[in-house]
Motif scaffolding. Sequence first.
Motif, PDB file in Angstrom:
ATOM      1  N   ASP A 145       5.927  10.699  -1.717  1.00  0.00           N
ATOM      2  CA  ASP A 145       6.316   9.974  -2.917  1.00  0.00           C
ATOM      3  C   ASP A 145       7.682  10.446  -3.407  1.00  0.00           C
ATOM      4  O   ASP A 145       7.923  11.644  -3.539  1.00  0.00           O
ATOM      5  CB  ASP A 145       5.263  10.188  -4.010  1.00  0.00           C
ATOM      6  N   SER A 152       4.160  -2.169   0.814  1.00  0.00           N
ATOM      7  CA  SER A 152       2.709  -2.067   0.651  1.00  0.00           C
ATOM      8  C   SER A 152       2.189  -0.634   0.501  1.00  0.00           C
ATOM      9  O   SER A 152       1.001  -0.433   0.251  1.00  0.00           O
ATOM     10  CB  SER A 152       2.013  -2.715   1.857  1.00  0.00           C
ATOM     11  N   ALA A 153       3.056   0.360   0.662  1.00  0.00           N
ATOM     12  CA  ALA A 153       2.616   1.759   0.610  1.00  0.00           C
ATOM     13  C   ALA A 153       2.141   2.134  -0.796  1.00  0.00           C
ATOM     14  O   ALA A 153       2.666   1.631  -1.798  1.00  0.00           O
ATOM     15  CB  ALA A 153       3.753   2.680   1.039  1.00  0.00           C
ATOM     16  N   PRO A 154       1.144   3.024  -0.887  1.00  0.00           N
ATOM     17  CA  PRO A 154       0.649   3.456  -2.204  1.00  0.00           C
ATOM     18  C   PRO A 154       1.598   4.428  -2.910  1.00  0.00           C
ATOM     19  O   PRO A 154       1.337   4.844  -4.033  1.00  0.00           O
ATOM     20  CB  PRO A 154      -0.680   4.140  -1.853  1.00  0.00           C
ATOM     21  N   ILE A 155       2.679   4.809  -2.231  1.00  0.00           N
ATOM     22  CA  ILE A 155       3.678   5.695  -2.815  1.00  0.00           C
ATOM     23  C   ILE A 155       5.014   4.957  -2.874  1.00  0.00           C
ATOM     24  O   ILE A 155       5.204   3.943  -2.222  1.00  0.00           O
ATOM     25  CB  ILE A 155       3.849   6.997  -2.000  1.00  0.00           C
ATOM     26  N   HIS A 156       5.938   5.506  -3.670  1.00  0.00           N
ATOM     27  CA  HIS A 156       7.265   4.902  -3.751  1.00  0.00           C
ATOM     28  C   HIS A 156       8.246   5.711  -2.917  1.00  0.00           C
ATOM     29  O   HIS A 156       8.316   6.931  -3.021  1.00  0.00           O
ATOM     30  CB  HIS A 156       7.763   4.860  -5.200  1.00  0.00           C
TER      31      HIS A 156
END
Length: 299
Positions: free
Chosen positions: A38, A65-69
């Motif tokens: 992240d 689509s990743a759960p992190i930025h």
Amino acid sequence: MSEETGFNQKLKYSNDKLAKKIRRNVGKAIDDYNMIEDGDVVMAAISGGKDSFAMLDILLSLKKSAPIHFDVIAVNLDQKQPGFPEHVLPNYLESKNIPYYIIDKDTYSVVKAKIDEGKTTCGLCSRLRRGSLYSFAESIGATKIALGHHMDDMVETTFLNMFYGAKLKSMPPKLLSDDKRNIVIRPMAYCREKDIVRFAELNEYPIIPCNLCGSQENLQRQNIKAMLTDWDKKTPGRIENLFKSFQNISPSQMADKQLFDFDTLTIDRSAPKKEYKFNSEEISSTNIDDSLVIQIANI
């Protein structure tokens, strides 16, 4: 449904399947080696070849689509090779609205001045390119440098180092630079080159050939590639197994004294003896009598 429509649907299904396969492999490699975290700023090194184009595409897709930025910045090092089409990459990256830098460094002249005609230029070229990318990554605050090397590259490099350098080493999926100021990641580590070739053709990337080393004939790497290609045809899955062996190393079964302490190996028979398999052997002939056996056992 017409025959042409049916063919197009099958083709689209095949293309989508390939894209999902590559994306899945990249995602798994990133997860397995914690390549991207992240808040990372990933500098994607773009050479103009199929591998780096594919890597950039997949990284940008995963970013959505990743759960992190994390951010992705494309960076190309223009090494001032004669005839290099300077407009191709800027035009492509701007058409896709991808943030990018083109940095200029005349490594071509340095390589040509230091390497005799006919000799392999790849080693020096790679070192000069790496140093430039390391320095630039730090200047723009990039926390990871992504390179497009794939599974075939990593297996080839292993054999190159074995055959020509007498070393058992490869390209790791994730690497901390010697000065500990940069981390290199190879998100395509689980991808086969043949899949990337098809993916690049489908996406019609504006491939730029390398006139410095790509045109050299009979390079050591080309010999290794030919050997592995032959193996892959005769025994499908062998390249994957070779790569998996890099992830399943037993230092005690090798011969590197730096990785395993062979000098101080000692016998310890203090614990109760476990039964070995096939331990019901019978002595058929000997010239040692029982008294000597007892004497040796009591030493």
